[in-house]
Design an enzyme around this catalytic site. Structure first.
Site, PDB file in Angstrom:
ATOM      1  N   SER A 148       0.592  -1.248  -0.146  1.00 55.47           N
ATOM      2  CA  SER A 148      -0.201   0.151   0.175  1.00 55.47           C
ATOM      3  C   SER A 148       0.921   1.239  -0.339  1.00 55.47           C
ATOM      4  CB  SER A 148      -0.913  -0.235   0.844  1.00 55.47           C
ATOM      5  OG  SER A 148      -1.824   0.711   0.899  1.00 55.47           O
TER       6      SER A 148
ATOM      7  N   ASP B  52      -9.087  -4.433  -6.014  1.00 58.25           N
ATOM      8  CA  ASP B  52      -8.472  -3.303  -5.150  1.00 58.25           C
ATOM      9  C   ASP B  52      -9.674  -2.160  -5.419  1.00 58.25           C
ATOM     10  OD1 ASP B  52      -6.726  -1.289  -3.443  1.00 58.25           O
ATOM     11  OD2 ASP B  52      -4.935  -2.400  -4.072  1.00 58.25           O
TER      12      ASP B  52
ATOM     13  N   HIS C  79      -7.318  -5.351  -2.269  1.00 56.21           N
ATOM     14  CA  HIS C  79      -6.211  -4.661  -1.200  1.00 56.21           C
ATOM     15  C   HIS C  79      -5.053  -4.938  -0.051  1.00 56.21           C
ATOM     16  CE1 HIS C  79      -3.189  -0.622  -1.141  1.00 56.21           C
ATOM     17  NE2 HIS C  79      -3.671  -0.781   0.293  1.00 56.21           N
TER      18      HIS C  79
END
Length: 296
Positions: free
Chosen positions: A166, A212, A244
């Protein structure tokens, strides 16, 4: 004239040695040259099973690094091959994402280390740090690992890489932008407000997820990949039926291609080229894979 009579085992041994020598000569390599062709190779010849396994051939030890004893990042855990018989290893530092701790990416530590790397999963200075800060922290952690850590003697400081999830993935791009000597970068479902990276010189594997909703591939991983220089060794892996947060749990597809990428570019180990080129095809776990092959 005196005749010499040899037993069949001796004859077979001599023939085998002759064939082996002829094979080496056919490649233009003497035996010593062949052994030294790539001094960075670590571990046995890879197979699909070996890179998909939950552990590689090396036993792994670990050591905790307190935030109180370092500067520039928040401490972490170093995973490393226990044996010193093979000399030094390449190393990779991994950052967690927004609001997360190193525990969220801890599974990668022993999994990568058991394949022949020193791996440092870190905590960031605060859980809210943005990608540019996480990039600087990745580099601070690499400097600590190679210069001050208790395992610095096991690390080859010329063969280093970065990974992150991330915002940590966005940080890995920032780190590679700042330090062009890095050998590999792998952003995992990366997030960054900067979408273009034409200045990168580090071989980069961009990993996205088809489901995601935090860092959609259409606005993050895909433009990251497409903006990388065409001359750069690069690849784009889009995970199928993934979110994600897929990189936060043990994942064979992420491990398989991360290991292959790190081996190929940190260790210059062309034995792993077979898993990257020809390009992997869509499957139950791969939505899409792009890349430029063969790698230089």
């Amino acid at each position: 004239m005196q005749l010499h009579v040899f037993s069949r085992p001796v004859v077979r041994a001599c023939l085998a040695a002759a064939v082996a020598t002829a094979g080496l000569l056919g490649t233009g390599l003497a035996p010593a040259q062949a052994a030294a062709e790539n001094p960075y190779e670590r571990g046995p010849a890879p197979t699909v099973s070996s890179i998909e396994a939950s552990r590689g051939s090396y036993a792994v030890s670990q050591t905790d690094v307190s935030s109180l004893g370092v500067s520039g990042f928040g401490g972490g855990t170093i995973y490393y091959p226990t044996s010193t018989a093979d000399g030094t290893f390449g190393a990779v530092v991994i950052s967690p994402g927004f609001t997360a701790y190193q525990s969220s990416i801890a599974w990668l530590g022993p999994r990568l280390a058991s394949q022949g790397f020193v791996v440092f999963t870190i905590d960031t200075l605060t859980t809210l740090d943005q990608p540019d800060s996480r990039g600087r922290q990745l580099l601070s952690a690499l400097d600590y690992l190679t210069k001050s850590s208790s395992v610095r003697g096991r690390v080859d400081a010329s063969r280093l890489g970065v990974m992150g999830h991330s915002m940590g993935g966005g940080g890995s791009l920032e780190a590679a932008k700042s330090r062009t000597s890095l050998k590999a970068a792998i952003p995992l479902t990366g997030w960054n407000t900067d979408k273009t990276w034409p200045e990168l010189r580090t071989p980069t594997l961009v990993v996205g997820a088809d489901g995601d909703s935090v860092a959609p591939v259409s606005s993050h991983s895909e433009p990251f990949y497409e903006s990388l220089p065409g001359s750069l060794d690069k690849a784009y892996l889009e995970l199928n039926n993934a979110s994600h947060f897929t990189p936060n749990s043990s994942n064979t597809t992420i491990a398989k291609y991360s290991i292959s990428w790190l081996k190929r570019f940190i260790d210059n180990d062309t034995r792993y080229e077979q898993f990257l080129c020809p390009l992997p095809r869509p499957s139950l776990t791969i939505e899409e894979y792009r890349g430029n092959c063969p790698h230089a």
